[in-house]
Design an enzyme around this catalytic site. Structure first.
Site, PDB file in Angstrom:
ATOM      1  CG  HIS A  66     -36.271  -0.751  21.235  1.00  0.00           C
ATOM      2  ND1 HIS A  66     -37.923  -0.612  21.411  1.00  0.00           N
ATOM      3  CD2 HIS A  66     -37.035  -1.839  23.034  1.00  0.00           C
ATOM      4  CE1 HIS A  66     -38.840  -1.122  22.149  1.00  0.00           C
ATOM      5  NE2 HIS A  66     -37.959  -2.190  22.586  1.00  0.00           N
ATOM      6  CG  ASP A  68     -37.233  -2.216  26.143  1.00  0.00           C
ATOM      7  OD1 ASP A  68     -38.401  -2.482  25.694  1.00  0.00           O
ATOM      8  OD2 ASP A  68     -36.590  -3.155  26.252  1.00  0.00           O
ATOM      9  CG  ASP A 190     -39.315  -5.276  21.829  1.00  0.00           C
ATOM     10  OD1 ASP A 190     -38.715  -6.439  21.047  1.00  0.00           O
ATOM     11  OD2 ASP A 190     -38.510  -5.372  23.203  1.00  0.00           O
ATOM     12  CG  HIS A 440     -42.839  -3.731  25.136  1.00  0.00           C
ATOM     13  ND1 HIS A 440     -42.607  -2.227  24.484  1.00  0.00           N
ATOM     14  CD2 HIS A 440     -41.679  -4.711  24.603  1.00  0.00           C
ATOM     15  CE1 HIS A 440     -41.826  -2.233  23.859  1.00  0.00           C
ATOM     16  NE2 HIS A 440     -41.014  -3.765  23.997  1.00  0.00           N
TER      17      HIS A 440
END
Length: 999
Positions: A66, A68, A190, A440
């Site tokens: 994951h 970001d 997430d 996000h």
């Protein structure tokens, strides 16, 4: 799947062009590169899934990372692995390592999500490495899921920006990898709560399913007991099922591995030690723990297939650690089948797991609401980020408007817009910056301060590139070579040109598909001005003194004493020019009235005030003869510092946690100044040195404007503050209120209530907050008060007849959700704390017709006119007015996208902007003729695409799913009246690729 451009020819086109086009079509030159797969040479997607065992519990191991696109570090820092003193993470090394390890075992799988990062990595690879990666993709060993430029936030993003960021990511994957690069699964592991509109968009983009990691802890507990962690989400109440139906799965461990099975270099779990001659041999222990974890997980899911996410934040930088242990885990667990075990473990992907669920041919629980608000514990409601970093949220919204204007003028101005009189300009820089901003931890406001600064810097750089494009395009359209000036600080009355020039001109570009009346406020130093329109007719204008709040906010960036105010009417998808001349210098001619007025009004509305307090007291619609009591004030919640109970939970970037349910009123009275003239009437209210407001009513407006200014929020009492404005009315709401979902469909909310489970309310304020993206309203059988916002904010209806909106947050503690710093914003200009200014627009209508006002009003705020200035008088030989449309679009139709796709094609999206139930007049199907749409473009060919423009619409096939207690819905097909005439039904978005030439 065929990728040839499906041409529908305009029979009015010349025979010469028709013959030439046919020749090009059959020679392949006109092929449209949506994909470049080699037919028959691939085994990707569902065909690449490994065999499962129908009589066993199949455990699908999904290796993933994951990544970001900015959070604790900037996008660049994350990609290169810089600033590891903040967080150890380097995306380029992750992709390097994963590709290397995938090549060592054909059974291994990996999924990747964030196309913005992958695009950077891909550009740096050699052609041989690119061919290697293509082979992995074609064999389904490397699979893309979700596929957007980022994994967008779901609470604070506007649907138009979400569609754009998904389109840019999916287009890169399609053009690079063909059909094997097209994701089958949406993957939002997430984001902090999940919006119904996102699910609707994903369904219309062709995804077969959707997986996420976070949902409310009470909701999860209930779903685990009922085995309802996999469901069918009906994400629209207007689109006919299954058009917006989306199978949705809730992952078992957020997006982390089961406890004890994390083998990344960032983890501390023991590796599998499988040499029986060594003392610390642990294979038996690992196998038994894994079997227990698998069987425990299977108890709360519905089929004999379960999924385990084997990875987490920025993992697989040394992929060998993961794969070496996963290889062993699969081998040793499956060896137990010879001893009677019924567990089968395999490398897998979300799409392969989804395919097995589909094959099960079961019925699934139906959900029609959303997954907001999200709480991870009794006092931990993630509702603060709905408002966090309100200045960035506003800048993102303005940037979205600028991007749409830039895209449109690139089409309308032609090739010269990209390389013209003012140099080379482009829309792609801002397009990519906006795509990153949807992440996000970007527009959500949950990043570190230096990362927020970096997002803003990227948006500013993108806008600079777009300014050149816009100037080139307008120069071409107008025939004027005058330099154009853009004043980006008009919200605080800063524009050097208008302040210093005695004669200047103004161009107003309207990106909407209908005419718009818009108020103009320009900083000036004169007292009397003349304004004329494109026909030379005088325009009513007035001069007002700059407000005290504005003088304080601009901090010597401007010395303008006054504001010139007038209204313009801009044509659809076009511009109009105005000339402004100074007639008289000197002090302001308008002198304020210092006592509170009893009312201000125009021909549509009347706003009343309490003369004793200076506060609002009522609102009337003079057309419909409606009147409500309406009071409004500013309050702040004292943010919890974590010392008031055993939870120790504080307010922070994510979490809203007031230490009292009763907010503190800023002031019971406001000092007022009143200005009334033929253009605008305004009451300037000052509640405190850090809170002020202007109540405005323009002559032709059906909405009251509340321009609020908040900050620097004082914290010298060592108390963090979360500032709200609250509207208290006589409307009988019965604890209901309504909010939009990502700016589109509206959902009903009820205090202390969740539609799908029995809520135990533990936070009476924070637990009732919901995201407001563009509007919220309260209503009863007679009256509806709608509030249109200029950015994403959090809001609630705590009391009957009440609506509160959080405007600003300044906090002194971190909330322990990873960001590691307090939300205490300041800047070089505002070292004592950030000052934020914004607008709320209020309309009062009967509920049956309210949408006819608030739908177009919200679109005007999202896609606002762009102003550009030139010094001196208008060029008499210039084209002073222009519309890119032959006529305004019908009221129900919104032109969502007009952008250049390639040299000869443009991407067009038209949407029906009303829900099926909200307007008798506008909630009806509408037909638009594409050939009669544009004034300067000949539409020669048309082909319809899916929403994300990565599949032909007629080739988009999705899994069908059966809801519990209902018949399986059959997809209805509707015929358009003709090839050129397309019909839009309520809430429908249709996407077209048009082959065009200039007239």
């Amino acid at each position: 799947m065929s990728y040839d451009f499906v041409l529908v020819f305009n029979m009015a086109a010349s025979c010469h062009f028709f013959a030439a086009a046919l020749l090009l079509l059959f020679s392949g030159v006109l092929s449209f590169p949506v994909g470049q797969e080699e037919r028959g040479a691939t085994t990707c997607g569902y065909q690449s899934c490994q065999a499962t065992k129908p009589t066993m519990l199949n455990v699908h191991l999904v290796p993933h990372t994951h990544d970001d696109v900015g959070w604790l570090k900037t996008v660049d820092q994350y990609f290169y692995g810089d600033r590891n003193d903040i967080q150890h993470a380097g995306v380029q090394y992750i992709l390097d390592s994963v590709v290397d390890q995938l090549l060592k075992n054909p059974d291994r799988r990996f999924i990747y999500v964030e196309t913005g990062f992958f695009y950077r990595w891909w550009k740096q690879q050699s052609s041989s490495m690119q061919q290697t990666v293509k082979q992995l993709v074609n064999q389904g060993r490397l699979e893309f899921v979700n596929g957007g430029w980022c994994m967008s936030d779901e609470a604070t993003t506007h649907y138009s920006a979400v569609i754009d960021q998904m389109t840019i990511g999916l287009r890169f994957l399609n053009e690079t990898f063909g059909i094997c690069g097209r994701p089958r699964v949406a993957w939002h592991i997430d984001p902090f709560g999940h919006a119904r509109e996102h699910a609707s968009l994903f369904a219309q983009m062709g995804y077969d399913g959707f997986f996420f990691g976070r949902l409310d802890y009470q909701d999860r507990t209930r779903r685990m007991k009922a085995k309802e962690q996999e469901l069918l989400w009906r994400a629209s109440d207007s689109l006919p099922p299954p058009m917006a139906d989306l199978f949705t799965g809730i992952l078992p461990n957020g997006y982390n591995p089961p406890e004890g099975f994390c083998w990344d270099q960032l983890c501390a779990d023991a590796p599998i030690r499988d040499d029986p001659d060594l003392e610390d041999y642990n294979v038996d222990d690992v196998v038994q723990r894994f079997l227990r974890a698998a069987k425990s997980q299977a108890l709360v899911y519905k089929t004999n297939h379960i999924i385990m996410t084997m990875g987490s934040d920025f993992q697989y930088e040394n992929a060998n650690l993961w794969y070496k242990n996963l290889d062993k885990l699969i081998r040793y667990v499956n060896d137990q089948q010879g001893n009677g075990s019924n567990v089968n473990v395999l490398y897998s992907t979300p799409s392969c797991y989804l395919q097995e669920l589909h094959k099960a041919n079961l019925t699934w629980p139906l959900k029609t609401d959303d997954f907001f608000p999200y709480a991870d514990n009794a006092h931990n409601f993630w509702t603060g980020y709905f408002t966090s970093r309100p200045a960035l949220k506003r800048y993102e919204r303005i940037s979205n408007s600028n991007l749409q204007t830039c895209n449109q003028l690139e089409v309308l101005g032609g090739p010269v817009s990209r390389n013209g009189l003012f140099g080379q300009g482009d829309s792609k820089t801002l397009r990519k910056a906006m795509a990153v901003a949807q992440h996000h931890d970007a527009v959500s406001g949950t990043e570190k301060q230096h990362v927020a600064n970096d997002y803003a810097k990227m948006l500013a750089k993108g806008w600079q590139h777009c300014q050149v494009l816009v100037s080139n395009s307008l120069a071409s359209l107008t025939g004027s070579s005058a330099e154009r000036i853009y004043c980006d600080n008009l919200n605080v009355s800063v524009c050097p040109l208008t302040e210093s020039s005695s004669k200047f001109s103004l161009s107003v570009y309207n990106p909407l598909g209908r005419s718009v009346t818009w108020p103009i406020r320009l900083p000036v130093n004169g007292t009397v001005y003349a304004v004329t329109d494109a026909q030379g007719k005088p325009v009513d204008c007035q001069v007002l003194p700059v407000s005290r709040a504005t003088q304080e906010v601009r901090r010597s960036r401007s010395f303008a004493k006054n504001e010139l105010v007038f209204q313009v009417r801009a044509p659809p998808l076009g511009y109009i020019s105005y000339s402004v001349s100074l007639l008289q210098d000197g002090p302001p001619s308008s002198s304020p009235q210092h006592q509170a007025p009893t009312s201000i009004q125009n021909k549509f509305l009347q706003v009343t005030f309490d003369p004793d307090t200076g506060l609002l007291s009522g609102l009337s619609n003079l057309e419909t003869k409606q009147t409500i009591k309406l009071s409004q004030n500013f309050y702040w919640y004292n943010a919890s510092d974590g010392n008031n109970d055993e939870s120790r939970q504080t307010s922070g970037a994510y979490i809203f946690r007031p230490n009292s349910s009763t907010p503190v009123m800023v002031s019971s009275k406001a000092r007022v100044e009143v200005f009334q003239n033929s253009v605008v009437q305004e009451v300037r209210q000052r509640f405190a040195p850090w809170v002020s407001q202007v109540v405005r009513l323009y002559a032709d407006s059906k909405a009251v404007e509340l321009e609020w200014t908040v900050g620097p929020v004082p914290v010298n009492d060592d108390q963090g503050k979360e500032v709200i404005t609250r509207l208290d009315t006589s409307i009988k709401t019965a604890e209901f209120f309504y909010t939009d979902s990502n700016g589109r469909e509206v959902l009903q909310r009820k205090k202390d209530f969740r539609p799908t489970w029995q809520l135990k309310q533990t936070e009476p304020i924070a637990g009732n907050y919901y995201p407001i993206n563009s509007r919220a309203f309260i209503k009863d059988g007679t009256d509806q008060l709608t509030v249109v916002t200029d950015r994403s904010q959090g809001g609630a209806s705590i009391y009957n007849g009440s609506l509160e909106i959080m405007l600003h947050r300044r906090l002194l503690h971190d909330d322990y959700r990873g960001v590691g710093e307090a939300l205490d914003e300041s800047s070089e200009l505002f070292p004592d704390g950030l000052v934020v200014r914004g607008r709320l627009l209020l309309s009062l209508e009967p509920p049956a017709t309210a949408a006819d006002t608030h739908r177009p009003l919200a679109q005007e705020v999202v896609s606002q006119p762009l102003l550009s200035f030139t010094n001196g008088d208008l060029n008499p030989n210039a084209r002073l007015e222009f519309s890119g449309l032959q006529a305004s679009l019908p009221p129900a139709v919104h032109l969502l996208t007009l952008s250049q796709w390639d040299e000869e094609s443009v991407l067009l999206r038209l949407e029906h902007q009303f829900q099926s139930w909200e307007s008798k007049a506008s909630s009806q199907p509408v037909t638009v003729n594409l050939q009669k749409l544009f004034s300067t473009l000949n539409v020669l060919g048309v082909s319809e695409l899916n929403l994300s423009a990565n599949q032909w619409k007629d080739e988009m096939k999705r899994f069908d799913w059966s809801p519990e207690k209902e018949e399986k819905p059959l997809l209805k097909t509707f015929e358009d009246p003709s090839v050129w005439e397309i019909t839009l039904r309520p809430m429908e978005i249709r996407t077209f690729l048009l082959r065009v030439t200039f007239q």
